[in-house]
Design a protein around this motif. Structure first.
Motif, short mmCIF file in Angstrom:
data_model
loop_
_atom_site.label_atom_id
_atom_site.label_comp_id
_atom_site.label_asym_id
_atom_site.label_seq_id
_atom_site.Cartn_x
_atom_site.Cartn_y
_atom_site.Cartn_z
N VAL A 10 95.29 -0.83 9.24
CA VAL A 10 95.88 -1.92 8.47
C VAL A 10 97.04 -2.53 9.25
O VAL A 10 97.17 -3.74 9.35
N GLN A 11 97.89 -1.68 9.81
CA GLN A 11 99.05 -2.15 10.56
C GLN A 11 99.39 -1.13 11.63
O GLN A 11 99.32 0.08 11.40
N LEU A 12 99.78 -1.61 12.80
CA LEU A 12 100.18 -0.75 13.89
C LEU A 12 101.39 -1.39 14.56
O LEU A 12 101.33 -2.54 14.98
N VAL A 13 102.49 -0.66 14.62
CA VAL A 13 103.70 -1.17 15.26
C VAL A 13 104.16 -0.14 16.27
O VAL A 13 104.38 1.03 15.93
N HIS A 14 104.32 -0.57 17.51
CA HIS A 14 104.81 0.30 18.57
C HIS A 14 106.16 -0.23 19.02
O HIS A 14 106.28 -1.38 19.41
N LEU A 15 107.17 0.61 18.94
CA LEU A 15 108.51 0.24 19.36
C LEU A 15 108.82 1.03 20.63
O LEU A 15 108.89 2.26 20.60
N ALA A 16 108.98 0.31 21.73
CA ALA A 16 109.19 0.95 23.02
C ALA A 16 110.32 1.97 22.95
O ALA A 16 111.37 1.71 22.38
N ASP A 17 110.09 3.14 23.51
CA ASP A 17 111.05 4.24 23.58
C ASP A 17 111.44 4.82 22.22
O ASP A 17 112.32 5.66 22.14
N ALA A 18 110.83 4.36 21.13
CA ALA A 18 111.19 4.89 19.81
C ALA A 18 110.01 5.58 19.14
O ALA A 18 110.17 6.62 18.52
N GLY A 19 108.83 5.00 19.24
CA GLY A 19 107.67 5.62 18.63
C GLY A 19 106.67 4.61 18.10
O GLY A 19 106.68 3.44 18.47
N LEU A 20 105.84 5.07 17.21
CA LEU A 20 104.71 4.30 16.70
C LEU A 20 104.57 4.56 15.21
O LEU A 20 104.70 5.70 14.76
N VAL A 21 104.32 3.49 14.45
CA VAL A 21 104.05 3.63 13.02
C VAL A 21 102.68 3.01 12.77
O VAL A 21 102.44 1.86 13.14
N ARG A 22 101.80 3.78 12.15
CA ARG A 22 100.42 3.35 11.92
C ARG A 22 100.10 3.47 10.43
O ARG A 22 100.40 4.48 9.80
N VAL A 23 99.49 2.41 9.88
CA VAL A 23 99.03 2.43 8.48
C VAL A 23 97.52 2.28 8.51
O VAL A 23 97.00 1.33 9.10
N THR A 24 96.82 3.23 7.90
CA THR A 24 95.36 3.16 7.82
C THR A 24 94.91 3.29 6.37
O THR A 24 95.62 3.86 5.54
N ALA A 55 102.72 1.36 0.87
CA ALA A 55 102.42 1.84 2.23
C ALA A 55 103.13 0.98 3.28
O ALA A 55 103.74 1.52 4.21
N LEU A 56 103.07 -0.33 3.11
CA LEU A 56 103.70 -1.22 4.09
C LEU A 56 105.22 -1.13 4.02
O LEU A 56 105.90 -1.18 5.05
N GLY A 57 105.77 -0.97 2.83
CA GLY A 57 107.21 -0.79 2.69
C GLY A 57 107.69 0.51 3.32
O GLY A 57 108.73 0.56 3.99
N THR A 58 106.92 1.57 3.13
CA THR A 58 107.24 2.86 3.73
C THR A 58 107.14 2.77 5.25
O THR A 58 107.98 3.33 5.96
N ALA A 59 106.15 2.04 5.75
CA ALA A 59 106.01 1.86 7.20
C ALA A 59 107.22 1.14 7.78
O ALA A 59 107.74 1.52 8.83
N ASP A 60 107.72 0.11 7.08
CA ASP A 60 108.91 -0.60 7.53
C ASP A 60 110.12 0.33 7.57
O ASP A 60 110.91 0.29 8.52
N ALA A 61 110.26 1.16 6.54
CA ALA A 61 111.38 2.10 6.49
C ALA A 61 111.28 3.13 7.62
O ALA A 61 112.29 3.46 8.26
N MET A 62 110.08 3.62 7.88
CA MET A 62 109.88 4.59 8.96
C MET A 62 110.21 3.96 10.31
O MET A 62 110.83 4.60 11.16
N LEU A 63 109.80 2.72 10.49
CA LEU A 63 110.08 2.02 11.74
C LEU A 63 111.58 1.86 11.94
O LEU A 63 112.10 2.08 13.04
#
Length: 74
Positions: A10-24, A55-63
């Motif tokens: 559904v969503q994949l965000v990769h932040l360099a040197d910080a990590g990755l947040v994936r929503v499936t 799910a998307l709100g939680t992904a934003d918070a995790m990011l």
């Protein structure tokens, strides 16, 4: 397993040197999985819900948490 039953990205965000947040989305379990992984692929947090907005709100918070921990602007 057929392609229809595999978890759908559904969503994949990769932040360099910080990590990755994936929503499936899982068709089998009818729920969203939010996973945050840090550098090197280590699992930082995992969350399950049946609500897309949650799910998307939680992904934003995790990011934001990953970015703050790494000192990187999100």
């Amino acid at each position: 397993m057929s392609a229809r039953l595999c978890p759908r990205l559904v969503q994949l965000v990769h932040l360099a040197d910080a990590g990755l947040v994936r929503v499936t989305w899982s068709v089998i379990w009818s729920e969203y999985q939010v996973r945050a992984t840090g550098p090197g692929g280590r699992l930082v947090a995992e969350y399950f819900t049946d609500n897309r907005a949650d799910a998307l709100g939680t992904a934003d918070a995790m990011l934001a948490e990953l970015a703050a921990a790494a000192g990187v602007p999100a």
